[in-house]
Write a protein that holds these residues in place. Structure first.
Motif, mmCIF file in Angstrom:
data_model
loop_
_atom_site.group_PDB
_atom_site.id
_atom_site.type_symbol
_atom_site.label_atom_id
_atom_site.label_comp_id
_atom_site.label_asym_id
_atom_site.label_seq_id
_atom_site.Cartn_x
_atom_site.Cartn_y
_atom_site.Cartn_z
ATOM 1 N N LEU A 18 -19.396 10.131 2.993
ATOM 2 C CA LEU A 18 -20.225 10.257 4.187
ATOM 3 C C LEU A 18 -20.513 8.906 4.833
ATOM 4 N N LEU A 19 -20.343 7.829 4.090
ATOM 5 C CA LEU A 19 -20.599 6.486 4.603
ATOM 6 C C LEU A 19 -19.358 5.979 5.328
ATOM 7 N N ASP A 20 -19.565 5.526 6.567
ATOM 8 C CA ASP A 20 -18.464 5.084 7.434
ATOM 9 C C ASP A 20 -17.562 6.232 7.853
ATOM 10 N N GLY A 21 -18.078 7.456 7.826
ATOM 11 C CA GLY A 21 -17.297 8.594 8.298
ATOM 12 C C GLY A 21 -17.096 9.646 7.224
ATOM 13 N N PHE A 22 -16.851 10.887 7.667
ATOM 14 C CA PHE A 22 -16.688 12.004 6.734
ATOM 15 C C PHE A 22 -15.269 12.072 6.200
ATOM 16 N N ALA A 23 -15.164 12.351 4.911
ATOM 17 C CA ALA A 23 -13.865 12.644 4.302
ATOM 18 C C ALA A 23 -14.099 13.495 3.062
ATOM 19 N N LEU A 24 -13.198 14.435 2.838
ATOM 20 C CA LEU A 24 -13.211 15.260 1.637
ATOM 21 C C LEU A 24 -11.874 15.077 0.947
ATOM 22 N N ARG A 25 -11.938 14.643 -0.296
ATOM 23 C CA ARG A 25 -10.723 14.387 -1.069
ATOM 24 C C ARG A 25 -10.703 15.317 -2.269
ATOM 25 N N VAL A 106 -20.244 12.269 -4.638
ATOM 26 C CA VAL A 106 -20.686 12.017 -3.263
ATOM 27 C C VAL A 106 -21.101 10.554 -3.173
ATOM 28 N N ASP A 107 -20.547 9.828 -2.203
ATOM 29 C CA ASP A 107 -20.845 8.396 -2.128
ATOM 30 C C ASP A 107 -22.323 8.125 -1.863
ATOM 31 N N VAL A 108 -22.989 8.977 -1.099
ATOM 32 C CA VAL A 108 -24.418 8.779 -0.829
ATOM 33 C C VAL A 108 -25.225 8.874 -2.119
ATOM 34 N N ARG A 109 -24.866 9.789 -2.980
ATOM 35 C CA ARG A 109 -25.579 9.913 -4.253
ATOM 36 C C ARG A 109 -25.322 8.692 -5.131
ATOM 37 N N GLU A 110 -24.130 8.129 -5.048
ATOM 38 C CA GLU A 110 -23.843 6.899 -5.786
ATOM 39 C C GLU A 110 -24.675 5.739 -5.248
ATOM 40 N N LEU A 111 -24.856 5.687 -3.925
ATOM 41 C CA LEU A 111 -25.716 4.667 -3.332
ATOM 42 C C LEU A 111 -27.153 4.835 -3.814
ATOM 43 N N GLU A 112 -27.639 6.062 -3.851
ATOM 44 C CA GLU A 112 -29.002 6.316 -4.318
ATOM 45 C C GLU A 112 -29.169 5.929 -5.781
ATOM 46 N N THR A 113 -28.156 6.195 -6.587
ATOM 47 C CA THR A 113 -28.214 5.823 -8.007
ATOM 48 C C THR A 113 -28.267 4.304 -8.158
ATOM 49 N N TRP A 114 -27.439 3.595 -7.374
ATOM 50 C CA TRP A 114 -27.453 2.127 -7.422
ATOM 51 C C TRP A 114 -28.820 1.596 -7.004
ATOM 52 N N ALA A 115 -29.365 2.104 -5.896
ATOM 53 C CA ALA A 115 -30.653 1.618 -5.408
ATOM 54 C C ALA A 115 -31.760 1.912 -6.409
ATOM 55 N N GLY A 132 -20.663 -1.791 -4.224
ATOM 56 C CA GLY A 132 -19.304 -1.931 -3.720
ATOM 57 C C GLY A 132 -19.259 -1.771 -2.207
ATOM 58 N N LYS A 133 -18.206 -2.262 -1.610
ATOM 59 C CA LYS A 133 -18.061 -2.216 -0.157
ATOM 60 C C LYS A 133 -18.145 -0.796 0.371
ATOM 61 N N ALA A 134 -17.663 0.169 -0.407
ATOM 62 C CA ALA A 134 -17.671 1.561 0.039
ATOM 63 C C ALA A 134 -19.075 2.118 0.211
ATOM 64 N N LEU A 135 -20.075 1.465 -0.401
ATOM 65 C CA LEU A 135 -21.451 1.966 -0.322
ATOM 66 C C LEU A 135 -22.275 1.218 0.720
ATOM 67 N N ARG A 136 -21.643 0.410 1.557
ATOM 68 C CA ARG A 136 -22.385 -0.396 2.519
ATOM 69 C C ARG A 136 -22.276 0.129 3.948
ATOM 70 N N GLY A 137 -21.571 1.238 4.148
ATOM 71 C CA GLY A 137 -21.347 1.747 5.493
ATOM 72 C C GLY A 137 -22.516 2.557 6.027
ATOM 73 N N GLU A 138 -22.459 2.851 7.319
ATOM 74 C CA GLU A 138 -23.464 3.677 7.985
ATOM 75 C C GLU A 138 -23.183 5.143 7.706
ATOM 76 N N LEU A 139 -24.240 5.931 7.577
ATOM 77 C CA LEU A 139 -24.088 7.363 7.311
ATOM 78 C C LEU A 139 -23.552 8.078 8.547
ATOM 79 N N LEU A 140 -22.397 8.686 8.411
ATOM 80 C CA LEU A 140 -21.801 9.555 9.431
ATOM 81 C C LEU A 140 -21.938 8.988 10.846
ATOM 82 N N PRO A 141 -21.369 7.823 11.116
ATOM 83 C CA PRO A 141 -21.455 7.256 12.464
ATOM 84 C C PRO A 141 -20.878 8.210 13.504
ATOM 85 N N GLY A 142 -21.575 8.314 14.636
ATOM 86 C CA GLY A 142 -21.136 9.205 15.698
ATOM 87 C C GLY A 142 -21.694 10.607 15.601
#
Length: 270
Positions: A18-25, A106-115, A132-142
């Protein structure tokens, strides 16, 4: 899902970004996102990722707020059906609640765990590091939905507080380079945030870099004056108070003051 693609069961890894855009892998190749995922499915997955296990009514109301309730529930059923075709078993139903299946990353949950770890007073020193760099982006830009805007600001505040706390702990641990990096990461989140600039100054002073500390202070003071027409608070100015020379006491003058006067003295002696 593109024509010819087969659904992937969640026996394999699944990751939501969800950070720096949506993606489902899905599947073993988590480097490549599912292509052509309809926006309704993206919004559903994003909402469940941020809300954990919300009630069906809350999901329908948040995702389709401008239509009658029965239409919203119909749209929710359609989105769930389409998501099951792409990723069977990704969403679990518990009564009237909807949840992402356990094991979905979910990357947002990983960010919350780190914080949470950084802000835990029991964690210190060698156990802390920058995200990590992947956890520094903006939530769902746009994305401009109200529930996204609220979560975006909450996460921004959480990350800024964690970065400032991280910088403070790194200063105590004597890891000054990492402390400066964390402090400037907080400044990047909000350039007018004084508490972030204070920790930048503190990191420079702790390492003995008086000139850099003063430069960081002056830069912030100027930006604050130009943008808001205000001065730094006493909490900020107090960091540099002890560096100011006392009148008539040359021995108390900081190094940067002596360096500035050296060329003038050289000219007078020539």
């Amino acid at each position: 899902m593109s024509e010819g693609e087969c659904p992937v069961t969640l026996a394999s890894p699944a990751r939501v970004t969800l950070l720096d855009g949506f993606a489902l892998r899905l599947g073993d190749d988590t480097q490549h996102p599912v292509r052509d995922l309809p926006r309704a499915i993206q919004r559903l997955v994003a909402h469940l990722s941020l809300s954990r296990c919300p009630h069906r009514n809350a999901v329908a109301g948040a995702l389709w707020p401008d239509v009658p309730e029965d239409h919203a529930h119909g749209s929710l059923r359609s989105a769930l059906w389409r998501l099951r075709r792409v990723a069977p078993g990704m969403v679990e139903v518990s009564g009237d609640s909807l949840c992402l299946r356990a094991g979905v990353r979910v990357d947002v949950r990983e960010l919350e765990t780190w914080a949470s770890r950084i802000l835990d007073p029991r964690v210190r020193g060698g156990d802390i590091a920058m995200p990590g760099k992947a956890l520094r982006g903006e939530l769902l830009p746009g994305w401009h939905e109200e529930w996204v805007l609220l979560e975006r600001e909450r996460l921004r505040q959480l990350r800024m507080h964690a970065l400032e706390a991280l910088a403070g702990e790194l200063i105590v641990a004597g890891r000054f380079g990492e402390a400066v990096e964390a402090a400037y990461a907080a400044v990047h989140e909000e350039p007018l945030r004084e508490s972030a600039h204070r920790v930048v100054v503190r990191a420079h002073l702790a390492e003995g870099n008086v000139a850099e500390a003063r430069h960081a202070y002056e830069s912030f003071r100027q930006v604050l004056a130009d943008t808001l027409g205000v001065a730094p608070t006493p909490s900020m100015t107090g960091l540099l108070t002890e560096l100011r020379p006392r009148v008539g006491d040359v021995g108390s003058m900081p190094t940067f003051g002596l360096l500035r006067k050296a060329p003038e003295a050289a000219q007078r002696s020539s």
